[in-house]
Structure formats: structure tokens, C-alpha cells
Design an enzyme around this catalytic site. Sequence first.
Site, PDB file in Angstrom:
ATOM      1  N   HIS A   1      -7.057   3.964   2.229  1.00  0.00           N
ATOM      2  CA  HIS A   1      -6.429   3.852   1.093  1.00  0.00           C
ATOM      3  C   HIS A   1      -6.584   5.089   0.112  1.00  0.00           C
ATOM      4  O   HIS A   1      -6.225   5.122  -1.055  1.00  0.00           O
ATOM      5  CB  HIS A   1      -7.125   2.736   0.336  1.00  0.00           C
ATOM      6  CG  HIS A   1      -6.810   1.397   1.175  1.00  0.00           C
ATOM      7  ND1 HIS A   1      -5.680   0.803   0.873  1.00  0.00           N
ATOM      8  CD2 HIS A   1      -7.302   0.874   2.225  1.00  0.00           C
ATOM      9  CE1 HIS A   1      -5.415  -0.213   1.737  1.00  0.00           C
ATOM     10  NE2 HIS A   1      -6.576  -0.160   2.500  1.00  0.00           N
TER      11      HIS A   1
ATOM     12  N   ASN B   1       0.762  -1.174  -0.041  1.00  0.00           N
ATOM     13  CA  ASN B   1      -0.056   0.147  -0.133  1.00  0.00           C
ATOM     14  C   ASN B   1       0.902   1.325   0.004  1.00  0.00           C
ATOM     15  O   ASN B   1       0.251   2.290   0.407  1.00  0.00           O
ATOM     16  CB  ASN B   1      -0.981  -0.120   1.128  1.00  0.00           C
ATOM     17  CG  ASN B   1      -1.768  -1.312   1.228  1.00  0.00           C
ATOM     18  OD1 ASN B   1      -2.353  -1.506   0.470  1.00  0.00           O
ATOM     19  ND2 ASN B   1      -1.947  -1.825   2.400  1.00  0.00           N
TER      20      ASN B   1
ATOM     21  N   SER C   1     -10.714  -1.333   0.437  1.00  0.00           N
ATOM     22  CA  SER C   1      -9.490  -1.763   0.284  1.00  0.00           C
ATOM     23  C   SER C   1      -9.223  -2.945  -0.545  1.00  0.00           C
ATOM     24  O   SER C   1      -8.063  -3.203  -1.082  1.00  0.00           O
ATOM     25  CB  SER C   1      -9.015  -2.167   1.862  1.00  0.00           C
ATOM     26  OG  SER C   1      -9.559  -3.003   2.364  1.00  0.00           O
TER      27      SER C   1
ATOM     28  N   GLU D   1     -15.848   3.077   4.269  1.00  0.00           N
ATOM     29  CA  GLU D   1     -14.345   3.728   3.734  1.00  0.00           C
ATOM     30  C   GLU D   1     -14.645   4.265   2.552  1.00  0.00           C
ATOM     31  O   GLU D   1     -15.440   4.208   1.907  1.00  0.00           O
ATOM     32  CB  GLU D   1     -13.778   2.124   3.502  1.00  0.00           C
ATOM     33  CG  GLU D   1     -13.413   1.191   4.599  1.00  0.00           C
ATOM     34  CD  GLU D   1     -12.784  -0.091   4.325  1.00  0.00           C
ATOM     35  OE1 GLU D   1     -12.107  -0.177   3.028  1.00  0.00           O
ATOM     36  OE2 GLU D   1     -12.905  -0.991   4.945  1.00  0.00           O
TER      37      GLU D   1
ATOM     38  N   ASP E   1     -13.515   6.099   7.021  1.00  0.00           N
ATOM     39  CA  ASP E   1     -11.878   5.609   6.949  1.00  0.00           C
ATOM     40  C   ASP E   1     -11.210   5.887   5.668  1.00  0.00           C
ATOM     41  O   ASP E   1     -11.724   5.256   4.475  1.00  0.00           O
ATOM     42  CB  ASP E   1     -12.279   3.885   7.084  1.00  0.00           C
ATOM     43  CG  ASP E   1     -10.913   3.219   7.132  1.00  0.00           C
ATOM     44  OD1 ASP E   1      -9.753   3.681   6.863  1.00  0.00           O
ATOM     45  OD2 ASP E   1     -10.801   2.188   7.830  1.00  0.00           O
TER      46      ASP E   1
ATOM     47  N   HIS F   1     -13.810  -2.672   6.930  1.00  0.00           N
ATOM     48  CA  HIS F   1     -12.696  -3.421   7.474  1.00  0.00           C
ATOM     49  C   HIS F   1     -12.678  -4.020   8.703  1.00  0.00           C
ATOM     50  O   HIS F   1     -13.467  -3.850   9.572  1.00  0.00           O
ATOM     51  CB  HIS F   1     -11.469  -2.240   7.272  1.00  0.00           C
ATOM     52  CG  HIS F   1     -10.015  -2.947   7.710  1.00  0.00           C
ATOM     53  ND1 HIS F   1      -9.492  -2.915   8.652  1.00  0.00           N
ATOM     54  CD2 HIS F   1      -9.288  -3.432   6.549  1.00  0.00           C
ATOM     55  CE1 HIS F   1      -8.279  -3.663   8.592  1.00  0.00           C
ATOM     56  NE2 HIS F   1      -8.202  -3.783   7.294  1.00  0.00           N
TER      57      HIS F   1
ATOM     58  N   LYS G   1       0.355   3.566   4.770  1.00  0.00           N
ATOM     59  CA  LYS G   1      -0.082   3.327   3.533  1.00  0.00           C
ATOM     60  C   LYS G   1       0.581   4.364   2.556  1.00  0.00           C
ATOM     61  O   LYS G   1       1.769   4.450   2.475  1.00  0.00           O
ATOM     62  CB  LYS G   1      -1.561   3.123   3.312  1.00  0.00           C
ATOM     63  CG  LYS G   1      -2.216   1.966   4.181  1.00  0.00           C
ATOM     64  CD  LYS G   1      -3.481   1.693   4.011  1.00  0.00           C
ATOM     65  CE  LYS G   1      -4.030   0.590   5.144  1.00  0.00           C
ATOM     66  NZ  LYS G   1      -3.492  -0.513   5.485  1.00  0.00           N
TER      67      LYS G   1
END
Length: 352
Positions: A177, A12, A149, A145, A174, A99, A207
Amino acid sequence: MRMPAGIDFSSNDYLGLAGSSRLSRAIADALARGVPVGSGGSRLLRGNHCEHEELEAEAAEFFGTEAALYCSSGFAANSALLSTLPQAGDLILHDELIHASAHEGMRLARCDAVAVAHNDTDAFGDAIASWRSSGGTGRPWIAVESLYSMDGARAPLADLAALAERDEAILLIDEAHATGVFGPDGRGLAAALDGRPNVVTLKTCGKALGCEGALVCGPRIVRDFLVNRGRGFIFSTAPSPLMASAVREALRILADEPERRTQLEALVAEAERLLVPLGARRTGSPILPLVIGDPAHTMAVAEALQGAGFDVRGIRPPTVPEGTSRLRISMTLNTGPGDIAALADVLAEVLP
Ligand SMILES: Cc1ncc(COP(=O)(O)O)c(C=O)c1O
């Protein structure tokens, strides 16, 4: 656990910062200034260091929020957020693909949690309405998110924010990413929502930022509440002050080196050109899932790729839903266009 070997199509480290000379220098400079390796204790005892506090002030300024709190990992931060903020009588509504770290928080939460169909804003609205009509009087918390992910899919953040406004919900986003990769100066997909009183965002630092830890960004009251009630924050040794120095530098790099994002965009476009015809999903993000389905076959393909020098990992249930085992191919600045072409050639041979 395999050691990292072969060309990086699985980390990542999207912006290639983990091994960058600027981050190494930031650590060396901090050591030279006398910043200690270890914090020596919890933040509420002797472990609080000016590097932590300066990072938090700079992060709040950078992301445009009232406050920020540096936590030792995204996992710890997510579990603290979901287990600490919602109160008895509230309801957590989470995307079904959220997640594992959010699930950990929800397991410890004081209120019920319900899974909602992936990226379906209407389903979030319906779930709140049905809870209200069955007597729910507390506050709804919507947990999503911004970029999933394992799928590279984006959440409908503007719609969710409108829903949160309408239904007096709090939106927990979140950005693990998306931080560093998207938005103005890499401020993420939720950059336009940061600073709202009913939005809390999580930026992980391990990440695209190439470091470690996570920043919870939002209203000051959220920071204060986590500092005073978040068990994983209170009863845990503070992250290394050296790492806080590195994250401060990573935020400066995001602003100073926009060319990293431009290069990454070009790599993603090249990967989509060569890998989508082979079955990878076009996501407009550095995460390109290639769903194979059968777990054994997925792992066999991943192994064949690894044997040919490409670090591609297979992902199986329970990390992804049954029947959707996949290669999670990620693009980072640790690879170049020639690497993608070479991967595409081998993939074409080893896929069915
Ligand atoms: C969406 C998401 N949230 C949180 C985390 C946890 O972050 P960290 O690796 O900093 O613990 C991850 C890491 O895999 C993630 O993918």
C-alpha cells in the site's frame, strides 16, 4: 461479491492508473509489437518473455535493488517468500496485523513463526533475545508491512532496520500500500532501505500501479533462490507478458507524473479535514479506517452509504481483530473533493 458501483471510496487504485490512457496505450502498443496475451507456460519452461525480464531489470534499477522478480500476485509472492526463504532452525517474527498472504507462507514454512505486538520494535527485539536464550541458532526473519492495509498505520522501518542490523536478521517489508504513493518517485516507504543486503521488499502492482502482479526486490541471491525453489513460482504459468508491459509503463508514470502524488496528498488532507471529526482515523495515508466495532452495524452503515451512491465497504473479523469492524475508506484519484464533501454529509446522517 458486489460489482463496483458508486463513487470509489474502496479501491486501492490510489493514483487512478487502472483506467488511465497511458496504461491502455501501453497494452495496445505491446499488442501491436506482437507481445502475446498469454505466456503459455512457467517462466522456467517456455513462459519466460523478454517483457518479464525487461520489467525486472527496470524495476531493480528504479527501486535501487540488485534484482527483482515479477510474480503473478502479491499473494503468491508473499507466500513464496515466507515459505521458501527461511530455513529449518530459523525463526519468523511477524507483526500481529500482517496480511493473510504472509500467513499463508508461514503455514508452509520450514521453521516456527511468532506474532509480535503491532509496530513494537522492542517486542521484536525481546522475541529474538528470548529465542536465542532458549537455544535458537538460526536466522531471524522480521516480516512487516510498511503501511498496514486495514489501519493505514506505518511501520517503524528505521528502528526495525537497526534491529535487523544488530541481530543479524533479514527484514521482509510488504510495500503493497506504499508503493507508488510514498517516497521519492513513489518508490515507497522503504525506499531508503532498498538495496541493503538484509532487506527484501514486496511491491504489489495491483494497487497504486493500477496493474496486476508483484515485484520482489532485493539481493540477487534472493531472486535466484525463489526462481529455483519457490514452488508457487516454478509450478505456475507466468503472468501475461502484456501485463508486464503495463507495469513497465506504470513505473515510468511514477517518475514522470509526480503531480498524481501531489493531488492524492491534497485529497487525503481534505478527507482528514472532513472525515476525522466523524470518527475516521487520521493516518496521513490514503487509508482512513472508521472503526465502528459491531460487525452488523458496520455492514448496515456501509450498505446505507452504498445505497446513497458511495462505494464504501465494511470490513469484519477475521480480516480485522474482533471488536474492530470498520469502514475502510480509501482515497484515490478516482474521486474529487466534492465527492468527499458529499460522503461526509451522508456519513454524518447514517452514523449513530
Ligand atoms: C498488505 C498486502 N500484501 C499483499 C497483498 C496481496 O497482493 P495481491 O492483491 O497482488 O495478491 C495485499 C492485497 O490485498 C495486501 O493488502
